[in-house]
Design a protein around this motif. Structure first.
Motif, PDB file in Angstrom:
ATOM      1  N   VAL A 140       0.861  -1.182   0.000  1.00  0.00           N
ATOM      2  CA  VAL A 140       0.000   0.000   0.000  1.00  0.00           C
ATOM      3  C   VAL A 140       0.896   1.231   0.000  1.00  0.00           C
ATOM      4  O   VAL A 140       2.062   1.183   0.436  1.00  0.00           O
ATOM      5  CB  VAL A 140      -0.949   0.035   1.216  1.00  0.00           C
ATOM      6  CG1 VAL A 140      -1.922  -1.129   1.172  1.00  0.00           C
ATOM      7  CG2 VAL A 140      -0.166   0.030   2.521  1.00  0.00           C
ATOM      8  N   ASN A 141       0.357   2.327  -0.480  1.00  0.00           N
ATOM      9  CA  ASN A 141       1.095   3.587  -0.546  1.00  0.00           C
ATOM     10  C   ASN A 141       0.597   4.526   0.541  1.00  0.00           C
ATOM     11  O   ASN A 141      -0.612   4.733   0.693  1.00  0.00           O
ATOM     12  CB  ASN A 141       0.909   4.229  -1.918  1.00  0.00           C
ATOM     13  CG  ASN A 141       1.386   3.316  -3.032  1.00  0.00           C
ATOM     14  OD1 ASN A 141       2.495   2.800  -2.989  1.00  0.00           O
ATOM     15  ND2 ASN A 141       0.527   3.093  -4.025  1.00  0.00           N
ATOM     16  N   VAL A 142       1.538   5.075   1.304  1.00  0.00           N
ATOM     17  CA  VAL A 142       1.207   5.941   2.437  1.00  0.00           C
ATOM     18  C   VAL A 142       1.622   7.367   2.093  1.00  0.00           C
ATOM     19  O   VAL A 142       2.692   7.593   1.511  1.00  0.00           O
ATOM     20  CB  VAL A 142       1.931   5.451   3.708  1.00  0.00           C
ATOM     21  CG1 VAL A 142       1.705   6.410   4.859  1.00  0.00           C
ATOM     22  CG2 VAL A 142       1.449   4.053   4.070  1.00  0.00           C
ATOM     23  N   GLY A 202      -5.124  10.924  17.106  1.00  0.00           N
ATOM     24  CA  GLY A 202      -5.898  12.096  16.732  1.00  0.00           C
ATOM     25  C   GLY A 202      -5.934  12.380  15.244  1.00  0.00           C
ATOM     26  O   GLY A 202      -6.624  13.309  14.813  1.00  0.00           O
ATOM     27  N   CYS A 203      -5.212  11.602  14.439  1.00  0.00           N
ATOM     28  CA  CYS A 203      -5.195  11.832  12.991  1.00  0.00           C
ATOM     29  C   CYS A 203      -6.431  11.205  12.324  1.00  0.00           C
ATOM     30  O   CYS A 203      -6.924  10.169  12.757  1.00  0.00           O
ATOM     31  CB  CYS A 203      -3.938  11.228  12.365  1.00  0.00           C
ATOM     32  SG  CYS A 203      -2.410  12.100  12.778  1.00  0.00           S
ATOM     33  N   MET A 204      -6.887  11.852  11.273  1.00  0.00           N
ATOM     34  CA  MET A 204      -7.884  11.260  10.395  1.00  0.00           C
ATOM     35  C   MET A 204      -7.155  10.498   9.294  1.00  0.00           C
ATOM     36  O   MET A 204      -5.957  10.670   9.091  1.00  0.00           O
ATOM     37  CB  MET A 204      -8.781  12.347   9.797  1.00  0.00           C
ATOM     38  CG  MET A 204      -9.603  13.086  10.833  1.00  0.00           C
ATOM     39  SD  MET A 204     -10.545  14.459  10.114  1.00  0.00           S
ATOM     40  CE  MET A 204      -9.208  15.610   9.735  1.00  0.00           C
ATOM     41  N   VAL A 205      -7.908   9.640   8.596  1.00  0.00           N
ATOM     42  CA  VAL A 205      -7.308   8.823   7.542  1.00  0.00           C
ATOM     43  C   VAL A 205      -8.188   8.903   6.301  1.00  0.00           C
ATOM     44  O   VAL A 205      -9.424   8.861   6.388  1.00  0.00           O
ATOM     45  CB  VAL A 205      -7.156   7.358   7.982  1.00  0.00           C
ATOM     46  CG1 VAL A 205      -6.502   6.538   6.878  1.00  0.00           C
ATOM     47  CG2 VAL A 205      -6.346   7.264   9.268  1.00  0.00           C
ATOM     48  N   ALA A 206      -7.548   9.018   5.145  1.00  0.00           N
ATOM     49  CA  ALA A 206      -8.251   8.944   3.864  1.00  0.00           C
ATOM     50  C   ALA A 206      -7.669   7.795   3.059  1.00  0.00           C
ATOM     51  O   ALA A 206      -6.449   7.633   2.989  1.00  0.00           O
ATOM     52  CB  ALA A 206      -8.105  10.249   3.096  1.00  0.00           C
ATOM     53  N   VAL A 207      -8.551   6.990   2.485  1.00  0.00           N
ATOM     54  CA  VAL A 207      -8.140   5.895   1.605  1.00  0.00           C
ATOM     55  C   VAL A 207      -8.640   6.214   0.199  1.00  0.00           C
ATOM     56  O   VAL A 207      -9.848   6.402   0.001  1.00  0.00           O
ATOM     57  CB  VAL A 207      -8.702   4.543   2.086  1.00  0.00           C
ATOM     58  CG1 VAL A 207      -8.346   3.436   1.102  1.00  0.00           C
ATOM     59  CG2 VAL A 207      -8.157   4.215   3.473  1.00  0.00           C
ATOM     60  N   LEU A 216      -3.864  12.242   8.159  1.00  0.00           N
ATOM     61  CA  LEU A 216      -4.173  13.670   8.177  1.00  0.00           C
ATOM     62  C   LEU A 216      -4.205  14.191   9.607  1.00  0.00           C
ATOM     63  O   LEU A 216      -5.144  13.887  10.356  1.00  0.00           O
ATOM     64  CB  LEU A 216      -5.535  13.912   7.517  1.00  0.00           C
ATOM     65  CG  LEU A 216      -5.766  13.211   6.165  1.00  0.00           C
ATOM     66  CD1 LEU A 216      -7.200  13.380   5.737  1.00  0.00           C
ATOM     67  CD2 LEU A 216      -4.805  13.741   5.122  1.00  0.00           C
ATOM     68  N   PRO A 217      -3.218  14.981  10.019  1.00  0.00           N
ATOM     69  CA  PRO A 217      -3.269  15.586  11.353  1.00  0.00           C
ATOM     70  C   PRO A 217      -4.451  16.544  11.459  1.00  0.00           C
ATOM     71  O   PRO A 217      -4.987  17.003  10.435  1.00  0.00           O
ATOM     72  CB  PRO A 217      -1.944  16.350  11.445  1.00  0.00           C
ATOM     73  CG  PRO A 217      -1.076  15.765  10.394  1.00  0.00           C
ATOM     74  CD  PRO A 217      -2.000  15.334   9.293  1.00  0.00           C
ATOM     75  N   PRO A 218      -4.890  16.857  12.688  1.00  0.00           N
ATOM     76  CA  PRO A 218      -5.956  17.863  12.839  1.00  0.00           C
ATOM     77  C   PRO A 218      -5.584  19.138  12.093  1.00  0.00           C
ATOM     78  O   PRO A 218      -4.436  19.584  12.136  1.00  0.00           O
ATOM     79  CB  PRO A 218      -6.006  18.094  14.359  1.00  0.00           C
ATOM     80  CG  PRO A 218      -5.511  16.806  14.939  1.00  0.00           C
ATOM     81  CD  PRO A 218      -4.458  16.315  13.978  1.00  0.00           C
TER      82      PRO A 218
END
Length: 224
Positions: A3-5, A47-52, A72-74
């Protein structure tokens, strides 16, 4: 599978990377990938959000080969980028603290690591169960870091306390301070451990050769 981060903001700065490709097991979840990323790059994703694939994702979402996963940090009002304060269940690692602390402008780093001691008061210790009020403990840690800066100037600070069952020699607390100057780093580290052992809401349930018992604590505030 791979997977790519993708990293943004403080995560990009702390890792030194914008993107990375990781080998992960089939069916890995976002949460499991986050743990691997934290361990590999010495980051805190709390506390980070994640987008896939450019859509927000839940921590339990399973990933597919070739997915792009962005952490994604706040976006506003987030944590101080120079401070990392955590209550965790995983082992405490000096290498991760060092990755966070060491910067070209900070020529000195000081560390304190507290481990489970055995024997204690003449008795062999089997284990200690640490229990903490995590949200309050992390707030106390951040406030202590702010006090250390008032006393010693520009600092980067890591404070981590582990909870759960720990065996002798395992680390229960890790404090790290980076500063442009040696004396400030050493004195700030000493201030933090002395302050936190009095104010941090963490309790110890010890098992030794006489059985199990709560370890007597200290009270830095008025009590009932």
């Amino acid at each position: 599978m791979q997977v790519n981060v993708v990293f943004f903001a403080r995560l990009k700065r702390e890792s030194g990377l914008e993107t990375a490709t990781l080998e992960v097991p089939e069916g890995v979840t976002v949460r499991e990938l986050a743990g691997q990323v934290e361990q590999t790059y010495g980051l805190s994703l709390r506390g980070c959000m994640v987008a896939v694939n450019e859509a927000y994702a839940a921590p339990d979402q399973s990933l597919l080969a070739g997915d792009e996963v962005a952490f994604l940090p706040p976006v506003a009002g987030g944590a101080d980028e120079d401070t990392r304060c955590e209550v965790v269940a995983s082992p405490l690692l000096l290498t991760e603290a060092s990755t966070f602390l060491v910067r070209p402008e900070h020529g000195a780093q000081a560390y304190f690591v507290g481990t489970v001691r055995s024997p204690n008061q003449g008795k062999q210790v089997e284990f200690i169960e640490y229990e903490g009020y995590a949200p309050m403990a992390e707030k106390v840690m951040r406030e202590a870091a702010a006090q250390a800066r008032l006393r010693h100037g520009e600092l980067r600070v890591v404070v981590q306390h582990r909870v759960g069952r720990l065996l002798p020699r395992e680390a229960s607390i890790l404090i790290g301070v980076a500063s442009p100057h040696r004396r400030a780093a050493l004195e700030a580290c000493d201030f933090l451990i002395e302050h936190l052992k009095l104010h941090l809401p963490v309790w110890k349930h010890e098992a030794d050769e006489d059985g199990q018992h709560w370890v007597d604590g200290q009270s830095g505030h008025p009590t009932l």
